[in-house]
Design a protein around this motif. Sequence first.
Motif, mmCIF file in Angstrom:
data_model
loop_
_atom_site.group_PDB
_atom_site.id
_atom_site.type_symbol
_atom_site.label_atom_id
_atom_site.label_comp_id
_atom_site.label_asym_id
_atom_site.label_seq_id
_atom_site.Cartn_x
_atom_site.Cartn_y
_atom_site.Cartn_z
ATOM 1 N N ARG A 367 0.845 -1.196 0.000
ATOM 2 C CA ARG A 367 0.000 0.000 0.000
ATOM 3 C C ARG A 367 0.881 1.247 0.000
ATOM 4 O O ARG A 367 1.745 1.404 0.866
ATOM 5 N N PHE A 368 0.621 2.124 -0.995
ATOM 6 C CA PHE A 368 1.331 3.392 -1.126
ATOM 7 C C PHE A 368 0.312 4.523 -1.054
ATOM 8 O O PHE A 368 -0.811 4.405 -1.579
ATOM 9 N N PHE A 369 0.730 5.611 -0.426
ATOM 10 C CA PHE A 369 -0.092 6.819 -0.352
ATOM 11 C C PHE A 369 0.433 7.797 -1.425
ATOM 12 O O PHE A 369 1.608 8.188 -1.397
ATOM 13 N N CYS A 370 -0.451 8.166 -2.339
ATOM 14 C CA CYS A 370 -0.048 8.947 -3.511
ATOM 15 C C CYS A 370 -0.805 10.273 -3.551
ATOM 16 O O CYS A 370 -1.760 10.491 -2.801
ATOM 17 N N GLU A 384 -5.689 13.151 -3.189
ATOM 18 C CA GLU A 384 -5.012 12.062 -2.471
ATOM 19 C C GLU A 384 -5.556 10.726 -2.946
ATOM 20 O O GLU A 384 -6.771 10.524 -3.074
ATOM 21 N N LEU A 385 -4.620 9.769 -3.187
ATOM 22 C CA LEU A 385 -4.961 8.435 -3.666
ATOM 23 C C LEU A 385 -4.238 7.393 -2.823
ATOM 24 O O LEU A 385 -3.193 7.679 -2.207
ATOM 25 N N VAL A 386 -4.785 6.187 -2.828
ATOM 26 C CA VAL A 386 -4.157 5.032 -2.177
ATOM 27 C C VAL A 386 -3.976 3.958 -3.229
ATOM 28 O O VAL A 386 -4.959 3.508 -3.857
ATOM 29 N N LEU A 387 -2.731 3.533 -3.464
ATOM 30 C CA LEU A 387 -2.400 2.528 -4.478
ATOM 31 C C LEU A 387 -2.196 1.190 -3.790
ATOM 32 O O LEU A 387 -1.423 1.081 -2.818
ATOM 33 N N HIS A 388 -2.851 0.153 -4.291
ATOM 34 C CA HIS A 388 -2.725 -1.212 -3.780
ATOM 35 C C HIS A 388 -2.074 -2.074 -4.851
ATOM 36 O O HIS A 388 -2.589 -2.163 -5.982
ATOM 37 N N TYR A 389 -0.958 -2.690 -4.499
ATOM 38 C CA TYR A 389 -0.265 -3.603 -5.407
ATOM 39 C C TYR A 389 -0.417 -5.014 -4.832
ATOM 40 O O TYR A 389 0.058 -5.313 -3.731
ATOM 41 N N TYR A 390 -1.077 -5.914 -5.594
ATOM 42 C CA TYR A 390 -1.361 -7.276 -5.149
ATOM 43 C C TYR A 390 -0.227 -8.186 -5.614
ATOM 44 O O TYR A 390 -0.020 -8.398 -6.814
ATOM 45 N N LEU A 391 0.490 -8.734 -4.645
ATOM 46 C CA LEU A 391 1.640 -9.576 -4.962
ATOM 47 C C LEU A 391 1.238 -10.921 -5.527
ATOM 48 O O LEU A 391 2.078 -11.616 -6.113
ATOM 49 N N THR A 395 -1.190 -7.184 -9.918
ATOM 50 C CA THR A 395 -2.207 -6.233 -10.371
ATOM 51 C C THR A 395 -2.239 -5.038 -9.428
ATOM 52 O O THR A 395 -1.763 -5.105 -8.283
ATOM 53 N N ILE A 396 -2.837 -3.927 -9.919
ATOM 54 C CA ILE A 396 -2.855 -2.654 -9.189
ATOM 55 C C ILE A 396 -4.266 -2.093 -9.257
ATOM 56 O O ILE A 396 -4.936 -2.158 -10.304
ATOM 57 N N ASP A 397 -4.725 -1.556 -8.143
ATOM 58 C CA ASP A 397 -5.933 -0.737 -8.142
ATOM 59 C C ASP A 397 -5.681 0.497 -7.286
ATOM 60 O O ASP A 397 -4.762 0.521 -6.460
ATOM 61 N N MET A 398 -6.481 1.546 -7.507
ATOM 62 C CA MET A 398 -6.300 2.821 -6.821
ATOM 63 C C MET A 398 -7.656 3.314 -6.348
ATOM 64 O O MET A 398 -8.676 3.144 -7.043
ATOM 65 N N LYS A 399 -7.637 3.927 -5.173
ATOM 66 C CA LYS A 399 -8.848 4.475 -4.578
ATOM 67 C C LYS A 399 -8.563 5.908 -4.143
ATOM 68 O O LYS A 399 -7.509 6.197 -3.576
ATOM 69 N N GLU A 400 -9.517 6.787 -4.398
ATOM 70 C CA GLU A 400 -9.346 8.191 -4.050
ATOM 71 C C GLU A 400 -9.913 8.464 -2.669
ATOM 72 O O GLU A 400 -10.985 7.963 -2.304
#
Length: 868
Positions: A367-370, A384-391, A395-400
């Motif tokens: 989880r990264f704060f972008c 502000e966004l939150v990036l989730h990288y699934y190991l 895959t990647i998804d982002m939530k605002e």
Amino acid sequence: MMWKKSPPHTPEALLHSALSVTARLFPSHLGPLPAPLGSFRSPLPAPLGSFRHLSAPRQRRSALSGTSRLFSAPLGPSPGNDGRRGGAGPGRAMAPPPPPQPLPPGLSLGRTLGKEKFHKSQHWGFCNNVAMLVGEDKPGIGGEPLPGQKLKPKYSVFPAGMGSDAPAWVAFDKQALQILRPLEQTTEHLTYGGFFLALLSLQETMKAELQNQVLSFDAYVEEEVPDKNQELYRIRHCKIYFYLEDDTIQVIEPRVKNSGIVQGTIVRRHRIPLPPPNEDEYYTIHHFNINTEVIFYAQRYKITDCDQFTKNFLRKMGVRLNPPASRPDDPYTKERQKILDSMNPLRPYERIDTLKQFLEHDGHVLRFFCVWDDPESMFHDPRELVLHYYLSDDTIDMKEITPANSGRDAVPLFLRRDKLPKYAPTGLYQPGTITARTVLNVFGNLVGNRGRYILDNRKTGAVHQEFYRDSDLKIGEVINVWGRKILLCDCDEFTKDYYRTKYGIEDFTPVAYKTPPPPKPEKTFPPYTGFGSEEDSLCSCKGLLPKPPQKDFKKFLEKDRSGLESNILRFLAKFVMDSPVDKDRKFIICYFLSDDTISVYEYTQRNSGILGGKFLERGRIKKPGQELFKSEPSEYFKAQDLFVGARVCFHGHNFLLVDADEYTINYMEKHANEFSVADTGFILKKLKDIAEPRSREIRQVFAATDPEHTKVIAYEPFRNLIVSITDGAFSEHEIMTIGRYYGVKEEYETDLHLLLAVAQEQLKKNSFEDFGQLSAVFVYNDREKCGVLPYQMCRTICKSFKLPLADDLLEAVLTVMKMTGMDSHHPFLLKKSNTCLFWMICLARKNDLICTSYSFWITVSAPKLISC
């Protein structure tokens, strides 16, 4: 290690045991013990002379003397024995036994002599309303088999007899031996109920231990194949499992790929009977060994080997293990394996394995704060966004993160979950351009309009796309999200640990992207109005509906009175004034720790002209010198403000605390982290800095006070020394704490009658009446009948009866009990209202208590005091 075989529980054996006990009790009246009554088991009447060996030579007063006279003739001297009843003398031959004599008229020995069971089994019954024989396998009268009947062995997991009838896995089990050894040693001290409970406990324990113990054997079976030319016989390898808990057997054949036969569980788990003619019996552990054969339902299994646990178990049982046998291979399976190994695949196979990555990293998300500075927005405010990288699948998804009152609609996701390409956006591709595999058409549509395709290892014409991986993401990096520049500013702790472990990155300095929030305005309250308490007035300012002030219930429950723990600090005080009338008045100040309230009582003195009693009502007292009408809450007296030597002012009255009770001093020493005047370490550290420059003066004072060098001085010279070298920097309570720390602790004798009186009062108030049962339990636990029980056992028994006594009172009563002056046959009785409380004398060590007097002696030398 073998079990000691227990004697059979027959009437003859029990009678022989009774005679043995009688002979041990009365050795002067009995002769030698009779032999075991084996002749009683004969169903035919025996002649009278055959019972002569049952009687002892000098059996005059035994319990069987009447029986001997009834069933035998008078015992006279044998011919050829010189009138002696004993054996042959020296040099004489043994006299022949007398001839058999007939029984008296009307007397005969029946088949039921010594028999106790005469129950009959139900052999006839109804089946479908038809009378028929339903109990052909049931025994006859008293459980004896009928003529020509062969009873099937009655077997259970835990048989009734723990002797030779016990199965081998019970007799030689390690856990069972550990349980039965102490049971065998204490069997003679157990009652029937206790022995029954012990057997039940043994059964439950052994059942739990043997539930998961299984013996495993490797075996194979040779099977004929008459209808195939490729093979004449087949070798099928299998596993035989023997379950120790119920003697059940299970046969399992491992599954072989493309075998074409049904494999898996060949024989389900159950008890398997022996082959004919012993089909009424079942397989036990004694039928198994290495390099042997067993027959299950006409199928012959050859046992070749077993695992290490099975070998150890069989050796523990005393079984001599045979050497392991070789396991033959199936010829047809071996031939097929050679053919498969020699074949090469015509089509290269490309395996795309994603299962391993999924199993290793399922649920692991970085989880990264972008932040995204949208240039097209009206006010250019960062989003502000939150990036989730699934190991698990990269895959990647982002939530605002949408702040409140931002004017934007809250959407579930800013970017749906998928692989994120690095160089997006790109042109659209035709359907089928991007595929996982690339194939080549080698024949086209020439043969029957059907092509033939093979995989292309070189991936000619494939579209190669680069996607973001975990190695591309780091704090401070700008990534491309479909043409939008996203700045990675921070990450969570799991992400930091992942990069620290995998890539060795240690620098996780966040990027500041938020403006610091404006300082919150300080919330001010109007000053106190003078109506009610300050807390009540403050609650009316916190809401439209005023609420009463909340009390600290947690503190109240922890510090409220509980048994002998009062949680009340009591001090002796006097007035600080020059008036000769008031300076001799004495007061008792009580501080209640549950709610920080104080009450003051005046000590009544005769002929003083002043009435004693309540001087100040219980309540919280403000410290002097505070403004009345102010916004800040007032300060009240705390427990740390009260100690021996402190000066306090209660509503204009100045008090000097001159003494405290023992409970207060012990409480402050027990909670030394809250009371600095009772913290020995803090006081000694403070004293060391003051006394170190004056070490010579301290040695001279100690030498003058202790001329005999006993290393012991009185408390008053010690106090005067501390006061002189500290110049008033130490309070009276701190000096007293040092004195108590180095003081000679005197042995404190507790008044037994006072404790018993308090216990009587508590039992009377709570209407405790189970004295009879309590006494019976004490007597039952006193197995040695010595009148003494251990301290812990007495306490456990009292707790089990829920004795309405406080823990400290119960421990005090049990501690001070002494054995002196009390007979073990007449235990100490606590009588109250025609009831008695059975107190057994306990073996407990008496605790050392500290004396409350201040005139104790100090065991401290000058170097020790200087160095602290």
